[in-house]
Design a protein around this motif. Structure first.
Motif, short mmCIF file in Angstrom:
data_model
loop_
_atom_site.label_atom_id
_atom_site.label_comp_id
_atom_site.label_asym_id
_atom_site.label_seq_id
_atom_site.Cartn_x
_atom_site.Cartn_y
_atom_site.Cartn_z
N VAL A 155 0.84 -1.20 0.00
CA VAL A 155 0.00 0.00 0.00
C VAL A 155 0.88 1.25 0.00
O VAL A 155 0.64 2.19 -0.77
N ALA A 156 1.90 1.26 0.85
CA ALA A 156 2.77 2.43 0.95
C ALA A 156 3.47 2.73 -0.38
O ALA A 156 3.78 3.89 -0.68
N GLU A 157 3.70 1.69 -1.18
CA GLU A 157 4.37 1.88 -2.48
C GLU A 157 3.47 2.60 -3.49
O GLU A 157 3.95 3.03 -4.53
N ARG A 158 2.17 2.73 -3.19
CA ARG A 158 1.28 3.50 -4.07
C ARG A 158 1.43 5.00 -3.86
O ARG A 158 0.90 5.80 -4.64
N TYR A 159 2.18 5.41 -2.85
CA TYR A 159 2.36 6.83 -2.54
C TYR A 159 3.68 7.34 -3.13
O TYR A 159 4.65 6.60 -3.28
N ALA A 160 3.70 8.64 -3.48
CA ALA A 160 4.89 9.26 -4.04
C ALA A 160 5.99 9.34 -3.00
O ALA A 160 5.75 9.16 -1.80
N LYS A 161 7.20 9.61 -3.46
CA LYS A 161 8.35 9.67 -2.55
C LYS A 161 8.15 10.69 -1.44
O LYS A 161 8.61 10.50 -0.32
N GLU A 162 7.48 11.80 -1.76
CA GLU A 162 7.22 12.82 -0.76
C GLU A 162 5.73 12.90 -0.44
O GLU A 162 5.20 13.96 -0.12
#
Length: 608
Positions: free
Chosen positions: A232-239
């Motif tokens: 799930v966290a990998e669906r978010y941008a680096k920032e």
């Protein structure tokens, strides 16, 4: 303003690499290149498969074998344009290995890599490898679309446009490239590599339709279905920034976002958009509305308001901002509580400690309470786990006192965070720690929803001790011998100490065994004196090694022995972690040749 900020945070999806199999392993065969033709002032080679890019060049044997190079070439021009172009495919084959070390080995010892999607110049093996650690996850394979080759004296360049197919996603990305090659150790390597996005593509932006924007929610929802917080966290941008529904803490990095979903996914949520409003900008888009979750673990349905802002990053659309909130008209009236009443909740918990009953302590926690204890790496997330922790902790008979605290009162929750100190009734020791209590109103009373306790971080700093103070630690032990109390002597050893005694073959590895040894030894009424000492001081440990002599008060005998003491800082005092005592070997084995002191000092300077 918000739109400007979002646009500034957009990163263009593409990455560039360099390397080959430790600069020595042959790559796979490529095809030949078609016609070499010239433009106005540069030579352009259009790629078409067919030239053998390794066997014809023999790039890995310092050019000692036959090569496909014309005999009439000038010094420094011992490479053809086709061979220059083939160097790209050696690098591309290195990408195909998926090994960043192999890619980095295609570069010289002092390279410069200006990568497509990083502002940081990479100027050595480690930094080049670091860039490709991430980039190779996309499984890139490149193809030159248009190139211009120049050959100089000992160098060659290849400049143009290439296109990458990302095997991990299927995306195709074009970029401009510049390679400068030089020979190093007889092998052509990349001295300089500059890769940049297509400037006109930046201006145009990544196209996306409204339906495709709404479809991005499904990618996130599918990630929830895996029940893997990292996915799930990998669906978010680096920032990316997550303002979650049921946590006051903004999550502003990968670890924080992953942490939130670690708990949320226990509900086995699956979402559905009930109402959606989409806006599309330049390399960003927005989906705002109302969604509803069905919690598979309980069957509960929960509505919430959402805002997703997506940016195009590393070749795919990622969530740059996610704000989720409860439906405001469904918020219940807050249960009133004052700051003094919040502080008194610690007293209820402390009173439970005093009962020495782990179940009474665990009863102070909410149904879904989480305990991150001071002296255990294991999060306690349910009643049995919390009971288990306090079963051992209560053996110390702890009683706590808050030294400094800060209180926040919210809607049906409160927080008390600061520093507390425990007095351990079983030992008399005093221990400080940092604490965070988050309380929630549950079943008519305030309970601990989250309890995080940690050691004082500065206590990990090394404990200062001088060489003379190390030597004096022997006197503490010797004084304990003088008491003729084996318990007093055994207490000079650390919790996990090891004693290898002079006159026993049995290693003593715990308190009872050490005490047992001194029951017999103290009958001789020994008192020791250090004859020769060598000290080393480390980080929260020290060592004293040498020769000591004991006078046995019971008989008057004097006995020399060799000793090793290793001390550690434990429970606010120096304790013996290891004690090795042995007889003087020459007394049993006969004299041995003495070392040449002068040569020893010349060849091996003393360490202590």
């Amino acid at each position: 303003i918000i739109i400007i900020i979002i646009i500034m945070k957009i990163s263009i999806p593409f990455a560039l690499f360099a390397a080959t199999a430790q600069a020595f392993a042959p790559a796979t065969t490529r095809g030949s290149f078609g016609v070499v033709h010239t433009s106005n002032n540069a030579n352009s080679i259009l790629a078409s498969p067919a030239l053998d890019t390794t066997t014809s060049l023999n790039l890995f044997k310092k050019f000692k074998a036959k090569r496909a190079i014309k005999k009439g070439a000038k010094k420094g021009n011992d490479i053809t344009k086709e061979e220059v172009r083939s160097l790209f495919y050696l690098w591309n084959d290195a990408l195909a290995t998926g090994d960043s070390r192999i890619v980095a080995n295609r570069y010289t010892k002092s390279p410069v890599l200006l990568a497509t999607v990083s502002d940081t110049p990479r100027t050595d093996f480690a930094s080049v490898k670091d860039y490709f650690d991430a980039f190779l996850l996309k499984e890139p394979q490149g193809e030159i679309v248009e190139g211009f080759v120049n050959i100089g004296d000992g160098w060659a360049s290849d400049v143009g446009i290439y296109e990458f197919t990302m095997g991990a996603t299927g995306d195709k990305v074009r970029a401009r490239y510049s390679y400068i090659y030089v020979q190093e150790g007889g092998v052509w390597k990349i001295q300089h590599h500059h890769s940049s996005v297509m400037p006109e593509e930046i201006a145009i932006g990544k196209a996306i339709t409204e339906d495709e924007v709404r479809g991005l929610f499904n990618l996130w929802n599918d990630a929830l279905a895996t029940l893997e917080p990292k996915t799930v966290a990998e669906r978010y941008a680096k920032e990316g920034v997550l303002l979650p529904t049921v946590s006051d803490v903004p999550r502003t990095d990968f670890a924080g976002i992953e942490d939130y979903f670690t708990n949320f996914l226990k509900n086995k949520p699956q979402g559905e958009i009930l109402e959606s409003n989409v806006m599309i900008g330049h390399n960003w888009c927005q989906d705002v509305g109302i969604y509803e979750f069905t919690m598979g673990a309980s069957g509960q349905k929960v509505k919430g308001r959402y805002s997703f802002i997506y940016v195009y990053e590393d070749g795919e659309w990622k969530i740059a901002h996610h704000h989720s909130s409860v439906m405001p008209e469904g918020i219940v009236i807050a249960e009133p509580i004052t700051k003094d009443e919040v502080r008194s909740l610690f007293g209820l918990w402390n009173d439970a400690l005093a009962t020495k009953d782990p179940k009474k302590v665990a009863d102070r926690y909410s149904k879904q309470g989480v305990l991150l204890p001071t002296v255990s790496d294991v999060p306690r997330t349910d009643y049995p786990g919390i009971v288990d922790y306090f079963t051992n902790f209560l053996k110390l008979e702890p009683q706590g006192e808050i030294l400094d605290g800060n209180i926040i009162v919210g809607t049906n929750w409160a927080q008390d965070a600061g520093i507390y100190e425990f007095t351990m009734g079983a030992t008399g020791a005093k221990v400080k720690g940092r604490y965070t209590y988050v309380y929630v109103f549950e079943d008519g009373e305030w309970k601990i929803s989250q309890h995080h306790s940690s050691v004082m971080p500065e206590s990990g700093k090394p404990k200062d001790i001088s060489v003379e103070e190390v030597k004096n630690l022997f006197q503490l032990w010797n004084s304990a011998l003088a008491t003729e109390d084996p318990d007093a002597v055994a207490k000079r050893y650390s919790k996990e100490a090891v004693l290898l005694p002079t006159v026993s073959d049995v290693p003593r590895t715990n308190y009872e065994l050490i005490k047992d040894y001194f029951v017999g030894f103290l009958k001789k009424k020994p008192q020791g004196e250090i004859v020769e000492s060598n000290v080393i001081v480390g980080h929260n440990w020290c060592q004293d090694v040498g020769i000591y002599e004991f006078t046995m008060g019971a008989t008057g005998d004097k006995v020399l022995g060799r000793y090793s003491f290793i001390y550690v800082w434990e429970d606010d005092e120096w304790k013996i972690a290891h004690h090795h005592s042995s007889v003087m070997p020459e007394a049993f084995l006969g004299p041995s040749p003495k070392p040449n002191v002068k040569s020893v000092k010349e060849e091996e300077p003393a360490l202590a």
